[in-house]
Motif scaffolding. Structure first.
Motif, PDB file in Angstrom:
ATOM      1  N   SER A 179      -2.767   2.763   7.353  1.00 27.74           N
ATOM      2  CA  SER A 179      -1.936   1.808   8.069  1.00 27.74           C
ATOM      3  C   SER A 179      -2.789   0.912   8.972  1.00 27.74           C
ATOM      4  O   SER A 179      -2.564  -0.299   9.058  1.00 27.74           O
ATOM      5  CB  SER A 179      -0.895   2.556   8.882  1.00 27.74           C
ATOM      6  OG  SER A 179      -0.215   1.682   9.705  1.00 27.74           O
ATOM      7  N   TYR A 186       0.842  -1.203   0.000  1.00 23.08           N
ATOM      8  CA  TYR A 186       0.000   0.000   0.000  1.00 23.08           C
ATOM      9  C   TYR A 186       0.868   1.240   0.000  1.00 23.08           C
ATOM     10  O   TYR A 186       2.082   1.168   0.160  1.00 23.08           O
ATOM     11  CB  TYR A 186      -0.980  -0.002   1.180  1.00 23.08           C
ATOM     12  CG  TYR A 186      -0.361   0.092   2.566  1.00 23.08           C
ATOM     13  CD1 TYR A 186      -0.054  -1.046   3.286  1.00 23.08           C
ATOM     14  CD2 TYR A 186      -0.122   1.333   3.163  1.00 23.08           C
ATOM     15  CE1 TYR A 186       0.485  -0.976   4.556  1.00 23.08           C
ATOM     16  CE2 TYR A 186       0.409   1.416   4.444  1.00 23.08           C
ATOM     17  CZ  TYR A 186       0.718   0.270   5.140  1.00 23.08           C
ATOM     18  OH  TYR A 186       1.256   0.355   6.391  1.00 23.08           O
ATOM     19  N   VAL A 208       5.250  -0.954   2.449  1.00 25.72           N
ATOM     20  CA  VAL A 208       4.752   0.383   2.118  1.00 25.72           C
ATOM     21  C   VAL A 208       5.601   0.936   0.978  1.00 25.72           C
ATOM     22  O   VAL A 208       6.827   0.861   1.020  1.00 25.72           O
ATOM     23  CB  VAL A 208       4.866   1.322   3.334  1.00 25.72           C
ATOM     24  CG1 VAL A 208       4.198   2.653   3.045  1.00 25.72           C
ATOM     25  CG2 VAL A 208       4.236   0.683   4.548  1.00 25.72           C
ATOM     26  N   ILE A 218       3.763  -6.710   5.300  1.00 27.67           N
ATOM     27  CA  ILE A 218       3.395  -5.366   4.846  1.00 27.67           C
ATOM     28  C   ILE A 218       4.567  -4.702   4.138  1.00 27.67           C
ATOM     29  O   ILE A 218       5.706  -4.744   4.615  1.00 27.67           O
ATOM     30  CB  ILE A 218       2.930  -4.524   6.045  1.00 27.67           C
ATOM     31  CG1 ILE A 218       1.499  -4.929   6.424  1.00 27.67           C
ATOM     32  CG2 ILE A 218       3.008  -3.035   5.737  1.00 27.67           C
ATOM     33  CD1 ILE A 218       0.925  -4.203   7.584  1.00 27.67           C
TER      34      ILE A 218
END
Lengths: 315, 560
Positions: free
Chosen positions: B294, B282, B316, B314
């Motif tokens: 988040s 993301y 980013v 995750i």
């Protein structure tokens, strides 16, 4: 009371000992007289204890959201039964975070991470810095020049900025952040070690070793370095504080520990926009960072004073 | 020599006097912007035409018939044409100015439009100042000066509003909605949820190439829990990709119910009884469809682990990189993205994402989706289109190219004293109707600085909102709504087969530099976007994404 114990008691009163006294004993004794250093040591002791026992101390899993498990809301304020929070509500002494997790448990696990970050980066920096500094100081000449100029280049950048640049190249992540902080702290140790080596290598016992035909590594590691360690210990202790602060800063910026890792800096960064609506989520990680850094700074200052022979009789 | 100089000076003074007299004598409003060396050209009819329709785009020709008549001929019927042409990217600027700047350079910071405000000064990195255009054809702007400021932190925006340094802010944080409502000095304007947040998957990467895996994930995520915990009031769980407020938006079967047991079983049937490892990509950017990025990402991660034993790491990514990676199909895990309506039509949602011309974001296209979308797009009435959209929505539900999660409510907040305050479902708040009584300046604070003000070549909402105060299209959207209404065109009509569209321009409309709007300005502003070989096809990046997104391929598009 025997004569010996009388003497020992008398010597103790003077801060001396009959037994052979090592540098460590003297240092510890001197350290004990400094209140601020002892406070630092005490805080650090508690932190280490927390870090080691986090899995038993933490009332909740730091990673698991409590949605559907308990009746709690996102970013709910702390609920402490002792202070009047109704017994019917589950107790969360530091409140609930933005992902419905127990903030207290995350803070405890964060201690483990922060100490790990501090010690590992400083160990890494000391290991490399010592080797570079020792070679530079002991060999002198062009080796010294090359290594020290390289260190000067690293020192010329503001350390956090350089760390950000390194992480940007390597990619965000805790390990890369550690590496970056380690790299930017190398010059400080290299310079300290080089300075000590320069003064120690001219000592008579080093010349004696050399005259006896000791090899370079033998002299460097058995004669020179052990006697050049004192300033390194001080620098290292203070360096841990800086490393923890830098790591928190990198995580705050989203370059260090990635979610959902309970790292204090990233916890602070994630909730920074809720500073007015949920101040507990910003306040406690901030206090934790401040306390840890304070502890290492107090201890480092105390150690510096205790290890400095010139200050031996000032207390 | 002195005599010569005197003669020259006399002529100059005389000429100035005559010009000044002419200017005032005809009762013209003084121009707000003076561009040195720019002269108004007389109107001449002009027509641009594609040799045939084989190039793949929607336009066949565009023509300035007379001073106030513009005619577009399309290759295919397009019932959504008025909604599309009303979009900000198709605003009109003087043809002389476009030619002078080459449609790049100066025009990126100093657009000349017909709107209620003109750009007075843009201090990059600080603020953007607009002034009221006194010659505006419509109702003049209420405040003399309009200032745009920006701040990426929602706490900062709210603090500035509370302390009174700004009069209105965009996107307060979900938690701040209650704070604003409780404060008698402030007013909250919720923005209807005309958007979609979805979890994307690319079906060219294993294990997402297996339809059962995609269906398992669709059933294994509790979307209600995400909306309840991380979205502000006014948000809703998505029953379909397109919000129900859009005609034919939510026809067909609603999305899967949350059923972890069935999901686990499907995953086992697909050969992953113990889950698998993947990534969750993301960008850390707040949008109306995803107000707490988040937190939502971490909750999805936790749900994947708890319900399906899928370990999603995750990652980013920087916003631009992330969008590029998504569009070019480089994301091999799950990704979190969304979409806000540009114009209120199904084609803006479904065709852009799942149509034949969609990007590689979700991997290979599905024929039963693309064929239904293509047929629906050419039909005029909502009733005629309905069966095709039912089929398309059901096919999307079966193939699960992505998981629609939520239609996110967002909002704007203003000082209580602001009159005319509103939030637009399309994100284009219109500040000419707002004022703080007794104050001649209105200060607005949004998430980010505009990228450029030549919005033909911008896609970012923060830029589009600034353009909407300055430049106007033939049609526009009603204030705080989605209905299309006449703006520069007074009226329009379409042929029965919806391929020939004729627009009648409003008379007496002047640009900020005093030039009069005519049909050639309209054609010049559009043809430079349509024709990739046009000398003015430059813009900021040259992408003109909205043109290609809404009207298909460019004319003379360079071979790939």
């Amino acid at each position: 009371m025997t004569q010996e114990t009388q003497i020992v008691a008398a010597l103790d009163a003077e801060g001396l000992s009959l037994k052979s006294v090592s540098l460590w004993n003297i240092t510890l004794r001197r350290l004990r007289r400094r209140k601020s250093a002892m406070i630092g040591l005490a805080i650090l002791g508690v932190l280490v204890l927390i870090a080691l026992t986090a899995q038993w101390l933490a009332p909740y899993d730091p990673y698991a959201p409590l949605i559907g498990v308990e009746d709690v809301r996102v970013r709910e304020a702390p609920c402490i039964h002792l202070f009047g929070c109704p017994q019917s509500k589950p107790q969360h002494i530091l409140g609930i975070d933005g992902n419905v997790r127990d903030q207290f448990s995350r803070l405890l696990y964060g201690a483990r991470l922060s100490l790990m970050i501090g010690f590992s980066t400083v160990t890494f920096a000391i290991a490399i810095g010592t080797v570079l500094g020792a070679l530079s100081g002991y060999l002198g000449g062009w080796v010294d020049n090359v290594i020290m100029r390289l260190m000067d280049v690293l020192l010329a950048f503001p350390s956090l900025l350089l760390a950000i640049a390194i992480v940007t190249v390597l990619g965000p992540g805790l390990i890369n952040a550690l590496l970056a902080i380690g790299i930017v702290s190398i010059p400080a140790y290299a310079r300290v070690v080089r300075a000590s080596v320069l003064s120690v290598r001219e000592m008579d016992y080093v010349s004696a070793s050399r005259a006896l035909g000791g090899s370079m590594t033998q002299i460097l590691f058995r004669r020179v370095l052990p006697n050049a360690l004192t300033p390194l210990i001080v620098q290292g202790t203070l360096g841990i504080a800086t490393a923890i602060l830098d790591a928190a800063a990198l995580s705050f910026l989203g370059l260090g520990a990635q979610p959902p890792t309970p790292e204090w800096g990233s916890m602070l960064g994630a909730e920074r926009n809720q500073v007015f609506t949920a101040p507990h989520l910003v306040f406690f990680p901030g206090v934790a960072i401040a306390l840890t850094v304070l502890a290492f700074n107090l201890l480092g200052d105390g150690l510096r004073d205790a290890l400095d022979p010139r200050l031996a009789h000032i207390s | 020599m002195n005599r010569k100089l005197f003669a020259v000076l006399s002529v100059f003074v005389l000429a100035s006097l005559i010009l000044a007299a002419c200017g005032s004598g005809f009762g013209k409003q003084p121009a707000a912007i003076e561009i040195e060396g720019l002269e108004e050209a007389d109107f001449a009819p002009v027509k641009y035409e594609a040799p045939n329709c084989d190039y793949g785009g929607e336009f066949k020709s565009m023509e300035a018939v007379d001073e106030t008549t513009v005619r577009f001929t399309l290759c295919v019927p397009d019932p959504a044409f008025p909604s599309k042409i009303a979009f900000t990217a198709f605003a009109v600027q003087p043809k002389e100015y476009l030619q002078m700047t080459g449609a790049t350079g100066d025009i990126l910071e100093k657009p000349i439009g017909t709107g209620p405000y003109y750009v007075a000064q843009w201090e990059r990195g600080n603020q953007l100042v607009f002034k009221r255009y006194e010659g505006y054809w419509g109702e003049p702007a209420k405040s003399e000066t309009l200032v745009f400021r920006w701040g990426s932190e929602s706490a900062q925006r709210l603090l500035e509003l509370q302390s009174g340094t700004v009069d209105g802010i965009d996107n307060p944080a979900p938690d701040d909605f209650a704070v604003i409502e409780a404060d008698s000095n402030l007013q909250l304007k919720p923005r209807p949820a005309l958007n979609i947040f979805y979890i994307g998957m690319n079906n060219t990467y294993p294990p997402f190439d297996n339809e059962k895996v995609r269906q398992a994930i669709a059933m294994g995520i509790d979307r209600q829990r995400i909306v309840d915990n991380f979205y502000p009031a006014g948000s809703e769980v998505a029953s379909h990709f397109t919000p129900c407020a859009i005609p034919n938006g939510c026809v067909g079967d609603p999305w899967y119910e949350f059923d972890p047991a069935k999901a686990k079983q499907l995953l086992a049937e697909a050969g992953f009884p113990d889950g698998f490892k993947t990534k969750l990509f993301y960008r850390d950017v707040v949008r109306g469809y995803l107000p707490q990025v988040s937190n939502v990402a971490q909750d999805i991660q936790a749900q994947l682990k708890a319900n399906l034993n899928i370990d999603a790491e995750i990652e980013v990514q920087e916003s631009g990189t992330f969008l590029d990676n998504a569009d070019s199909g480089k994301l091999d895990g799950l990704h979190l993205l969304g979409w806000g309506a540009d114009y209120p039509d199904q084609t803006n949602f479904l065709d852009y994402h799942f149509g034949a011309g969609a990007s590689k974001q979700f991997g290979n296209k599905f024929d039963d989706i693309t064929s239904n979308l293509a047929q629906a797009a050419q039909l005029a009435s909502d009733a005629d289109r309905e069966p095709f959209y039912i089929a398309a929505n059901n096919a999307i539900r079966t193939h699960v190219p992505m998981i629609p999660v939520a239609h996110g409510g967002s909002g704007t907040a203003f000082k209580a004293s602001v009159t005319g305050a509103h939030a637009s479902p399309l994100g284009n708040e219109f500040f000419a109707v707002m004022e703080v009584p007794g104050q001649d300046t209105f200060v607005w604070m949004q998430n980010a600085e505009p990228i450029s003000l030549f919005c033909a070549d911008e896609t970012d909402g923060e830029s589009l909102r600034a353009c909407e105060q300055v430049t106007q299209s033939l049609l526009g959207y009603e204030i705080a709504g989605t209905a299309v209404e006449p703006v520069l065109a007074e009226s329009y009509e379409a042929s029965d087969d919806l391929t020939v569209w004729t627009f009648k321009l409003r008379e007496g409309v002047t640009f900020h530099n005093g030039f009069t709007l005519d049909a050639a300005d309209v054609v010049e502003s559009l043809v430079l976007q349509w024709d990739a070989a046009h000398p003015l096809h430059k813009g900021n990046t040259g992408a003109f994404s909205y043109w290609s997104g809404l009207f298909g391929t460019f004319l003379n598009a360079p071979a790939e």
